[in-house]
Scaffold this motif. Structure first.
Motif, PDB file in Angstrom:
ATOM      1  N   ASN A  89       0.820  -1.199   0.000  1.00 14.69           N
ATOM      2  CA  ASN A  89       0.000   0.000   0.000  1.00 14.69           C
ATOM      3  C   ASN A  89       0.868   1.268   0.000  1.00 14.69           C
ATOM      4  O   ASN A  89       0.608   2.237   0.699  1.00 14.69           O
ATOM      5  CB  ASN A  89      -0.917  -0.019   1.224  1.00 14.69           C
ATOM      6  N   ASP A  90       1.941   1.194  -0.755  1.00 14.37           N
ATOM      7  CA  ASP A  90       2.902   2.294  -0.826  1.00 14.37           C
ATOM      8  C   ASP A  90       2.815   2.912  -2.226  1.00 14.37           C
ATOM      9  O   ASP A  90       2.112   2.397  -3.089  1.00 14.37           O
ATOM     10  CB  ASP A  90       4.313   1.716  -0.572  1.00 14.37           C
ATOM     11  N   ALA A  91       3.521   4.013  -2.444  1.00 22.61           N
ATOM     12  CA  ALA A  91       3.440   4.692  -3.736  1.00 22.61           C
ATOM     13  C   ALA A  91       4.820   4.800  -4.367  1.00 22.61           C
ATOM     14  O   ALA A  91       5.827   4.847  -3.666  1.00 22.61           O
ATOM     15  CB  ALA A  91       2.852   6.086  -3.536  1.00 22.61           C
ATOM     16  N   PRO A  92       4.872   4.834  -5.707  1.00 23.46           N
ATOM     17  CA  PRO A  92       6.167   4.935  -6.383  1.00 23.46           C
ATOM     18  C   PRO A  92       6.883   6.247  -6.042  1.00 23.46           C
ATOM     19  O   PRO A  92       6.239   7.266  -5.833  1.00 23.46           O
ATOM     20  CB  PRO A  92       5.811   4.896  -7.868  1.00 23.46           C
ATOM     21  N   SER A  93       8.218   6.188  -5.998  1.00 24.24           N
ATOM     22  CA  SER A  93       8.963   7.408  -5.671  1.00 24.24           C
ATOM     23  C   SER A  93       9.972   7.767  -6.754  1.00 24.24           C
ATOM     24  O   SER A  93      10.820   8.628  -6.571  1.00 24.24           O
ATOM     25  CB  SER A  93       9.671   7.257  -4.327  1.00 24.24           C
ATOM     26  N   HIS A  94       9.903   7.074  -7.897  1.00 18.96           N
ATOM     27  CA  HIS A  94      10.818   7.362  -9.006  1.00 18.96           C
ATOM     28  C   HIS A  94      10.095   6.957 -10.273  1.00 18.96           C
ATOM     29  O   HIS A  94       9.361   5.960 -10.287  1.00 18.96           O
ATOM     30  CB  HIS A  94      12.100   6.549  -8.814  1.00 18.96           C
ATOM     31  N   ILE A  95      10.277   7.719 -11.349  1.00 23.14           N
ATOM     32  CA  ILE A  95       9.545   7.440 -12.587  1.00 23.14           C
ATOM     33  C   ILE A  95       9.867   6.060 -13.140  1.00 23.14           C
ATOM     34  O   ILE A  95       9.018   5.366 -13.678  1.00 23.14           O
ATOM     35  CB  ILE A  95       9.897   8.470 -13.693  1.00 23.14           C
ATOM     36  N   VAL A  96      11.136   5.673 -13.049  1.00 24.95           N
ATOM     37  CA  VAL A  96      11.579   4.435 -13.689  1.00 24.95           C
ATOM     38  C   VAL A  96      11.748   3.305 -12.666  1.00 24.95           C
ATOM     39  O   VAL A  96      11.431   2.148 -12.946  1.00 24.95           O
ATOM     40  CB  VAL A  96      12.905   4.670 -14.442  1.00 24.95           C
ATOM     41  N   THR A  97      12.267   3.626 -11.520  1.00 26.44           N
ATOM     42  CA  THR A  97      12.539   2.633 -10.474  1.00 26.44           C
ATOM     43  C   THR A  97      11.603   2.931  -9.314  1.00 26.44           C
ATOM     44  O   THR A  97      12.013   3.528  -8.326  1.00 26.44           O
ATOM     45  CB  THR A  97      13.990   2.755  -9.984  1.00 26.44           C
ATOM     46  N   PRO A  98      10.340   2.508  -9.411  1.00 24.86           N
ATOM     47  CA  PRO A  98       9.336   2.993  -8.461  1.00 24.86           C
ATOM     48  C   PRO A  98       9.644   2.663  -7.003  1.00 24.86           C
ATOM     49  O   PRO A  98       9.248   3.371  -6.104  1.00 24.86           O
ATOM     50  CB  PRO A  98       8.052   2.283  -8.909  1.00 24.86           C
ATOM     51  N   MET A  99      10.401   1.549  -6.809  1.00 22.37           N
ATOM     52  CA  MET A  99      10.600   1.057  -5.455  1.00 22.37           C
ATOM     53  C   MET A  99      11.975   1.449  -4.925  1.00 22.37           C
ATOM     54  O   MET A  99      12.518   0.801  -4.042  1.00 22.37           O
ATOM     55  CB  MET A  99      10.474  -0.465  -5.513  1.00 22.37           C
ATOM     56  N   ILE A 100      12.522   2.503  -5.446  1.00 24.17           N
ATOM     57  CA  ILE A 100      13.902   2.887  -5.136  1.00 24.17           C
ATOM     58  C   ILE A 100      14.099   3.130  -3.636  1.00 24.17           C
ATOM     59  O   ILE A 100      15.201   3.007  -3.120  1.00 24.17           O
ATOM     60  CB  ILE A 100      14.287   4.131  -5.982  1.00 24.17           C
ATOM     61  N   HIS A 101      13.017   3.459  -2.931  1.00 21.40           N
ATOM     62  CA  HIS A 101      13.138   3.762  -1.504  1.00 21.40           C
ATOM     63  C   HIS A 101      13.007   2.540  -0.603  1.00 21.40           C
ATOM     64  O   HIS A 101      12.995   2.657   0.611  1.00 21.40           O
ATOM     65  CB  HIS A 101      12.085   4.813  -1.114  1.00 21.40           C
ATOM     66  N   LYS A 102      12.874   1.351  -1.185  1.00 20.58           N
ATOM     67  CA  LYS A 102      12.677   0.155  -0.355  1.00 20.58           C
ATOM     68  C   LYS A 102      13.818  -0.836  -0.530  1.00 20.58           C
ATOM     69  O   LYS A 102      14.431  -0.900  -1.587  1.00 20.58           O
ATOM     70  CB  LYS A 102      11.374  -0.537  -0.768  1.00 20.58           C
ATOM     71  N   ASP A 103      14.054  -1.648   0.483  1.00 25.45           N
ATOM     72  CA  ASP A 103      15.119  -2.646   0.378  1.00 25.45           C
ATOM     73  C   ASP A 103      14.529  -4.056   0.339  1.00 25.45           C
ATOM     74  O   ASP A 103      13.321  -4.239   0.375  1.00 25.45           O
ATOM     75  CB  ASP A 103      16.123  -2.496   1.523  1.00 25.45           C
TER      76      ASP A 103
END
Ligand code: SF4
Lengths: 488, 239
Positions: free
Chosen positions: A152-166
């Motif tokens: 239930n999270d939202a994308p944070s980058h146009i190309v790499t949406p999950m860049i903020h997650k590990d």
């Protein structure tokens, strides 16, 4: 999720940015991922085009600019040519209307399960909940988007949406939502997703995609993906619906020869995305697989407002993400701080245009104007110029804060006269050095070189001293030294 | 239900309608009706955009580039195609496969059929069932290509009466049969080849495949085979 990309307006960036800058994990992921992509881009573009790198960016920019300058012509061409191949073209003024169209298609065909590939436009229109509301289960199939959907999270980058997650976040999401065994092995995690999503492709009766390009001459939709989910979503289900912004046009197929070459290289450093897929109409009579119905929803949603001459250039954007990767501010505050679907430098100029400058007064300031974005952009959008233009618009429309206006006015006045400039400088120096003296950091041996350090300062300077100490001016000024040495 | 050409002009349109959208576009462009461009669209200046030309050693360049994006290239003569395929399928322990390789020649297809039967590999008739539903439990998909592009190491696989969109996508392994004569230097050459073809005759799907299915979504670590094939083998056939 809705709140992350659709916050309460007017949006203030500070709270999220403050949280992001002290989130060490986020700092590491975003910094590492963007930095390595930025390096990959430079190598790929320079490696392929060499001394023509700048020229090919000019050419790509000219192709897009020409198309936008004649968008009426190319849109009409596209509509006629796509229709001739059997594509049903629809027109959406805004996000809500776009969603209504998709919902109507789903309902008319009694669709129960929709597989969706990554598309920024569907993020804009908030399509997913609209489909789910009419009982059409909708699954994000891009691995990153799929995980964000589970969380239930939202994308944070146009190309790499999950860049903020590990990877631990992925492992936990799969364990919790899919009942999978906990593993941090990326390969194993991808296989879990593969198995789960295959079942979805098998059953899906509706496929939704975006579109990277539309070709006017042939009515084709071009999709670029690496995972292959884009191909699956447009091959397996009986119906394919593409949501595409009206600015995505290029005149002819041959122009893809330039646009595709710069897109993947600027985005991820690849020569082409693994799957670059050109779709021209539904499955033909003599073909064996592919969708029987193809719909293209041409989405405006604010774009015609940006099309005006002063800002038209912004619509050249091919969403490669290079400006995000190169931006020191994006790296520090992360995508969610921009409070909208498009983040980074392009978001900072596009969001105020699409959603109202009065709602996003912080965004044009979320830049150091270093120009890295302009240098990275494969279609040469002069982002710094537009940041300044928007700042000017803010002042002219009285959208900047009273504090800002008073400070700037005072500053402006004091720079008008030598005497006021000198007094201002003297006051700054004296107060800063006095404070450093109390802090016990002042060196006093050489009046032209010695400095002290401020660990705290008031007002607008606080932002600096929160992060690092600030050097004071020296005891004697350069002007003083010059007069002493040269007698003037 | 397949739409016929005659009813296409009546395809239903939803939303605000073409005229309403165009009116806003016209307003933004400062005119009241659609105007043809006064200047031609920019030409693709090959001195800038072309990255490989026909003087290059195309098979070598294609091989190098295809390998660099993670595909495996096996150079063979026409006679070696079937034995090499048998060997490869044996290594992959393939039990069920789909083949759509018409352009490489009927003789080869017949030879392959016989050999596979002898090896106990089952070929499914992917043309018998509409859609990709029959393809999910395949071990390998074998296809020919419509072209290959040396500069990027790309396979171009198009839909058509003798080809399938799914075989290069759905099974976990894709084997592509590429003849040296299929190789074009640059993508520019591929588009040049299509120039002037009516769009109703273009294949409905043209897939440019440049590597196995990849993702780097999990902490930037490169993983293959997340949706499409995890491995792509190319038999590069002389001649
Ligand atoms: S503005 Fe330029 S660099 Fe940024 S995403 Fe768009 S095309 Fe890429």
């Amino acid at each position: 999720m809705s709140d992350t990309l659709f916050p309460k307006l007017p949006y203030k960036l500070k709270q999220r940015a403050d949280e992001a800058t002290v989130n060490i994990q986020l700092q590491q992921f975003v910094n590492h991922a963007t930095y390595s992509k930025d390096v990959a881009r430079k190598q790929a573009m320079g490696g392929a085009f060499g001394e023509n790198t700048d020229a090919v960016r000019d050419l790509a920019g000219q192709i897009k600019q020409h198309t936008l300058d004649h968008l009426d012509h190319y849109l009409e061409q596209f509509i006629d040519n796509a229709t001739a191949t059997g594509v049903q073209v629809h027109f959406a003024r805004d996000g809500e209307q776009a969603n209504q169209i998709a919902v109507a298609i789903a309902e008319a065909n009694k669709c129960r399960l929709c597989v969706k590939s990554k598309s920024m436009v569907t993020e804009e229109t908030h399509l997913l909940p609209a489909l789910e509301a009419v009982g059409c289960e909708t699954v994000e199939t891009d691995l990153g988007e799929f995980i964000l959907q589970l969380d239930n999270d939202a994308p944070s980058h146009i190309v790499t949406p999950m860049i903020h997650k590990d990877r631990t976040a992925v492992a936990r999401a799969f364990q919790r939502e899919l009942g999978a065994e906990y593993t941090e092995d990326a390969e194993a995690l991808a296989q879990i997703a593969r198995k789960h999503l295959r079942e979805k492709y098998r059953k899906a009766d509706l496929g939704i995609s975006g579109g990277n390009f539309l070709v006017a001459e042939t009515g084709s939709v071009v999709l670029c993906t690496n995972e292959g989910n884009g191909r699956f979503c447009t091959t397996a289900p009986r119906i394919h619906v593409a949501f595409v912004g009206i600015e995505k046009l290029v005149p002819r197929l041959e122009h893809l020869g330039v646009m595709l070459k710069v897109l993947a290289r600027s985005s991820t450093g690849q020569p082409l995305t693994c799957y670059t897929h050109t779709i021209t109409g539904p499955k033909r009579e003599h073909e064996h697989d592919g969708p029987e119905e193809v719909h293209v929803v041409l989405v405006d949603n604010g774009r015609t407002d940006v099309l005006h001459e002063d800002t038209r250039e912004m619509l050249r954007c091919i969403r490669c993400g290079a400006c995000l990767n190169s931006c020191p501010v994006y790296r520090k505050i992360g995508g969610h701080s921009y409070g909208a679907v498009y983040s980074g430098p392009i978001g900072a100029i596009l969001t105020p245009m699409l959603k109202g400058l009065e709602n996003y007064t912080d965004l044009p300031h979320a830049s150091s104007l270093c120009g890295a974005c302009y240098e990275a952009c494969p279609v040469k959008i002069n982002i710094p110029k537009y940041l300044i233009q928007l700042r000017r618009d803010m002042v002219q429309n009285h959208l900047s804060g009273t504090g800002d206006r008073v400070t700037m006015r005072l500053w402006g006045e004091s720079l008008q006269h030598e005497w006021s400039y000198r007094i201002g400088g003297w006051m700054q120096k004296t107060f800063a050095r006095m404070q450093a003296k109390f802090g016990g950091t002042l060196e006093t041996d050489d009046p032209y070189a010695s400095r002290g350090w401020l660990t705290w300062a008031p007002g607008p300077v606080k932002g600096w001293t929160q992060e690092r100490d600030m050097p004071t001016p020296t005891a004697k000024s350069f002007r003083h030294w010059w007069r002493k040495e040269h007698g003037r | 239900m397949q739409k016929t050409t005659s009813d296409r002009s009546q395809l239903p349109t939803m939303g605000e309608g073409r005229a309403a959208l165009l009116a806003r576009v016209h307003a933004a462009l400062g005119r009241d009706k659609t105007q043809a461009p006064s200047e031609p669209a920019p030409v693709v200046d090959e001195s800038i955009a072309r990255l490989a030309s026909s003087d290059a050693d195309l098979p070598a360049l294609f091989t190098e580039r295809a390998q660099s994006v993670g595909m495996k290239v096996h150079r063979v003569s026409l006679e070696q195609v079937v034995p090499r395929l048998r060997e490869l399928l044996g290594q992959l322990e393939a039990r069920r496969i789909g083949v759509a390789a018409g352009s490489v020649g009927e003789r080869l297809e017949l030879e392959l059929d016989a050999a596979l039967q002898a090896d106990g590999v089952k070929q499914i008739d992917w043309q018998a069932r509409e859609g990709v539903s029959a393809q999910y439990d395949l071990d390998v998909g074998i296809t020919d290509v419509h072209a290959a592009i040396a500069e990027t190491g790309t396979l171009v696989c198009c839909s058509g009466s003798r080809s399938s969109r799914g075989l290069s996508l759905v099974p976990p392994v894709h084997i592509a049969l590429v003849r040296v004569s299929d190789i074009l230097p640059d993508m520019i050459d591929y588009w040049a080849r299509l120039k002037g073809m009516p769009n109703t005759e273009l294949p409905s799907s043209q897939a440019f495949i440049t590597g196995p299915s990849k993702t780097a979504d999990i902490e930037g670590e490169l993983v293959t085979g997340v949706h499409g094939p995890g491995a792509v083998h190319i038999l590069l056939i002389d001649g």
